[in-house]
Scaffold this motif. Sequence first.
Motif, short mmCIF file in Angstrom:
data_model
loop_
_atom_site.label_atom_id
_atom_site.label_comp_id
_atom_site.label_asym_id
_atom_site.label_seq_id
_atom_site.Cartn_x
_atom_site.Cartn_y
_atom_site.Cartn_z
N LYS A 27 49.59 -17.33 -9.68
CA LYS A 27 50.64 -16.58 -10.36
C LYS A 27 51.88 -17.47 -10.51
O LYS A 27 52.28 -18.12 -9.56
CB LYS A 27 50.99 -15.32 -9.56
N VAL A 28 52.43 -17.46 -11.71
CA VAL A 28 53.63 -18.26 -12.00
C VAL A 28 54.75 -17.31 -12.39
O VAL A 28 54.60 -16.48 -13.29
CB VAL A 28 53.35 -19.27 -13.15
N GLY A 29 55.88 -17.42 -11.70
CA GLY A 29 57.00 -16.53 -11.98
C GLY A 29 57.90 -17.11 -13.07
O GLY A 29 58.10 -18.32 -13.14
N HIS A 30 58.42 -16.23 -13.93
CA HIS A 30 59.45 -16.63 -14.90
C HIS A 30 60.66 -15.74 -14.67
O HIS A 30 60.56 -14.52 -14.71
CB HIS A 30 58.96 -16.47 -16.35
N SER A 31 61.81 -16.37 -14.42
CA SER A 31 63.06 -15.65 -14.21
C SER A 31 64.02 -16.03 -15.33
O SER A 31 64.33 -17.21 -15.51
CB SER A 31 63.66 -16.05 -12.85
N GLY A 32 64.47 -15.03 -16.10
CA GLY A 32 65.38 -15.32 -17.21
C GLY A 32 66.02 -14.05 -17.73
O GLY A 32 65.63 -12.94 -17.36
N PRO A 33 67.02 -14.19 -18.63
CA PRO A 33 67.68 -13.00 -19.19
C PRO A 33 66.81 -12.37 -20.29
O PRO A 33 66.74 -12.88 -21.39
CB PRO A 33 68.98 -13.58 -19.78
N LEU A 34 66.12 -11.29 -19.96
CA LEU A 34 65.24 -10.63 -20.93
C LEU A 34 65.91 -9.39 -21.53
O LEU A 34 65.34 -8.70 -22.37
CB LEU A 34 63.90 -10.25 -20.27
N GLY A 42 65.99 -15.89 -23.21
CA GLY A 42 65.03 -15.56 -22.16
C GLY A 42 63.63 -15.38 -22.72
O GLY A 42 62.64 -15.86 -22.15
N LYS A 43 63.53 -14.70 -23.88
CA LYS A 43 62.22 -14.42 -24.48
C LYS A 43 61.60 -15.72 -25.01
O LYS A 43 60.40 -15.95 -24.88
CB LYS A 43 62.41 -13.41 -25.62
N ASP A 44 62.43 -16.56 -25.61
CA ASP A 44 61.97 -17.84 -26.15
C ASP A 44 61.41 -18.72 -25.02
O ASP A 44 60.34 -19.31 -25.15
CB ASP A 44 63.15 -18.53 -26.84
N ASN A 45 62.13 -18.77 -23.91
CA ASN A 45 61.68 -19.55 -22.75
C ASN A 45 60.36 -19.01 -22.21
O ASN A 45 59.43 -19.76 -21.92
CB ASN A 45 62.74 -19.49 -21.63
N GLU A 46 60.31 -17.67 -22.08
CA GLU A 46 59.09 -17.03 -21.58
C GLU A 46 57.90 -17.35 -22.48
O GLU A 46 56.80 -17.65 -22.01
CB GLU A 46 59.30 -15.51 -21.51
N ASN A 47 58.12 -17.32 -23.79
CA ASN A 47 57.04 -17.60 -24.74
C ASN A 47 56.55 -19.04 -24.63
O ASN A 47 55.36 -19.31 -24.79
CB ASN A 47 57.49 -17.32 -26.18
N GLY A 48 57.47 -19.98 -24.34
CA GLY A 48 57.06 -21.37 -24.14
C GLY A 48 56.09 -21.49 -22.97
O GLY A 48 55.04 -22.13 -23.06
N ALA A 49 56.44 -20.83 -21.86
CA ALA A 49 55.58 -20.85 -20.66
C ALA A 49 54.26 -20.11 -20.96
O ALA A 49 53.18 -20.56 -20.54
CB ALA A 49 56.29 -20.19 -19.49
N VAL A 73 54.10 -13.95 -14.40
CA VAL A 73 54.81 -12.77 -13.91
C VAL A 73 56.27 -12.97 -14.33
O VAL A 73 56.98 -13.80 -13.77
CB VAL A 73 54.71 -12.63 -12.37
N SER A 74 56.70 -12.23 -15.36
CA SER A 74 58.04 -12.45 -15.90
C SER A 74 58.98 -11.35 -15.47
O SER A 74 58.66 -10.16 -15.56
CB SER A 74 57.95 -12.50 -17.43
N GLU A 75 60.16 -11.75 -14.97
CA GLU A 75 61.16 -10.78 -14.49
C GLU A 75 62.50 -11.03 -15.17
O GLU A 75 62.89 -12.17 -15.40
CB GLU A 75 61.33 -10.91 -12.97
N ASP A 76 63.20 -9.94 -15.45
CA ASP A 76 64.51 -10.00 -16.09
C ASP A 76 65.60 -10.20 -15.02
O ASP A 76 65.84 -9.30 -14.22
CB ASP A 76 64.75 -8.68 -16.84
N ASP A 77 66.23 -11.39 -15.04
CA ASP A 77 67.33 -11.59 -14.07
C ASP A 77 68.69 -11.28 -14.70
O ASP A 77 69.73 -11.47 -14.08
CB ASP A 77 67.30 -13.01 -13.48
N GLN A 78 68.66 -10.81 -15.97
CA GLN A 78 69.87 -10.34 -16.68
C GLN A 78 70.95 -11.41 -16.82
O GLN A 78 72.09 -11.10 -17.18
CB GLN A 78 70.48 -9.11 -15.99
N GLY A 79 70.63 -12.67 -16.49
CA GLY A 79 71.65 -13.72 -16.50
C GLY A 79 72.71 -13.47 -15.44
O GLY A 79 73.82 -13.98 -15.51
N ASP A 80 72.33 -12.68 -14.42
CA ASP A 80 73.29 -12.24 -13.40
C ASP A 80 72.89 -12.81 -12.03
O ASP A 80 71.72 -12.68 -11.62
CB ASP A 80 73.28 -10.71 -13.35
N PRO A 81 73.83 -13.44 -11.31
CA PRO A 81 73.48 -14.07 -10.02
C PRO A 81 72.81 -13.12 -9.03
O PRO A 81 71.80 -13.48 -8.42
CB PRO A 81 74.84 -14.57 -9.49
N LYS A 82 73.36 -11.90 -8.87
CA LYS A 82 72.78 -10.94 -7.90
C LYS A 82 71.35 -10.57 -8.29
O LYS A 82 70.44 -10.56 -7.46
CB LYS A 82 73.63 -9.67 -7.85
N ALA A 83 71.16 -10.25 -9.57
CA ALA A 83 69.82 -9.87 -10.04
C ALA A 83 68.87 -11.05 -9.89
O ALA A 83 67.69 -10.88 -9.54
CB ALA A 83 69.89 -9.42 -11.50
#
Length: 374
Positions: A27-34, A42-49, A73-83
Motif C-alpha cells: 500500500k502506498v499513501g498519497h497525502s495532498g490537498p484534494l 492535489g488531484k494532478d499529483n495523485e493522478n501521476g502516482a 491509498v489517497s488522503e486529503d490533507d487539505q493543505g493544512d498542517p494539522k490535517a
Amino acid sequence: MNVKHSLGALALAGLAAGAMAQEAVVKVGHSGPLSGAQAFSGKDNENGARLAIEELNAKPITVGGKKVKFELVSEDDQGDPKAGVSVAQKFSDSGIKYVVGPYNSGVAIPASRVYNDAGIVVASVASNPKLTQQGYKNLYRVNASDTQLGSKMALYAAQELKLKTVAVIDDRTAFGQGLAEEFKKQARASGMTVAAHEYTTDKAVDFTAILTKLKAKKVEAIFFGGYAPQAGPMARQIRQLGINARLLGGDTICTAELGKLGGDAVGSNVLCSQGGALLDKAAQGPAFKAKFKKRFNAEPDVYAASYYDAMQMYAAAMQKANSLDPAKVGAAISAGSYSGVAGTYAFDAKGDMKSSPVTIFTFKNGQPAALTSY
C-alpha cells in the motif's frame, strides 16, 4: 459428497492459496490537498502516482520471488498542517510504509516527524529547505528546493530582464516565506533593490492596499511567494490599479489554474520558476504527456511527472534491494540513481536532489509556456 469432487475442490483451494502466497500487496499513501483552492494540484499529483501504479501492476514486478501488487491509498490533507499530521498518523497506524507527498511545505515539515518515527519512506515535492534539514532518513525531495526556485527567478530577473527595483509579497506559509526570502537574498546579491516586503495570507483575495503601496514605490516587478489561488486575483488587481510591473513567482503559480483565475491579466507579464527540465524536451516527456492525457483526459500539471517518477523510483529500489523492507529500500534509493521523466533522482546526504535544473516559464493563452532552463 463425491470424494473425487472434494479432493478436486481441495486442490483448487490449495492452488488459489498458493497463488495468493506468491503475491505481495504494497500500500502506498498519497497525502495532498484534494479539497479547497489547491485541489487541482492535489488531484494532478495523485493522478501521476496512480498512472505509475497502474503501469507497475500491469507488468507486474517481482520482489523476493513474489509478484508485487501496489494499492494507492489517497488522503486529503487539505493543505493544512494539522490535517496533514493526522493523515500521517493514519498511514502509520495502518502499516503503510511508502508515501508520496505531502505537496505543501507547511504540511510536510510537521508530518515528516510522524513518518520518520514510523520508519516510512517519503518522497515529497515540498520545497522549503527546512524539510531536509531535520536530519530524517528515508525522506527525499523529488524537486528543486526554494533555494533553487527563488534564487534562479531572481537571477533571471536581474540578468535577462535587467530589472533594477523589485518588491516582495509572501503569504506567510512555510512555502511562501521560504521562497520569498531566497528570492530577496539573490535579488540583493545580483544588484537589485528590494523596495518593500509585504505580507498577506493564503486565504486572501483582495490585495489592493498592498499593491497601492507598491505602486507608489514604482517597482518594476513584484515577486509573490504563494499559490495560484492568490496570484490570479493579484494579477487582475495589478492591472486594475494601472501598475506597470511584472508578477514573478515560484512553481505553485506555474499552472494553467493561474491562467483561469487571472484571465487576460496573465500573459507575458507573469514569470515563474519550476523545478525540473522541460517535459517537452525530456527524453520520456512527450510519451508521458500522451499516456497521462489518454488515461485522465487532462494535461499533466506542474508535478504529475514527479509523483509518477517517485512511484517508479520506489519500485526500482525494491527490485534493486530485492526487499519490501523500507529501511533496505531507502538505502537503495540513497545509494543509487534513478532516471525518470522529470529528472535524474540521485540524492545527497540530506535527501535533496544532487542536481535539479529549474525552468523559467511565462504565460501564453492562459497556459504556462517555457522560456529557458536555468
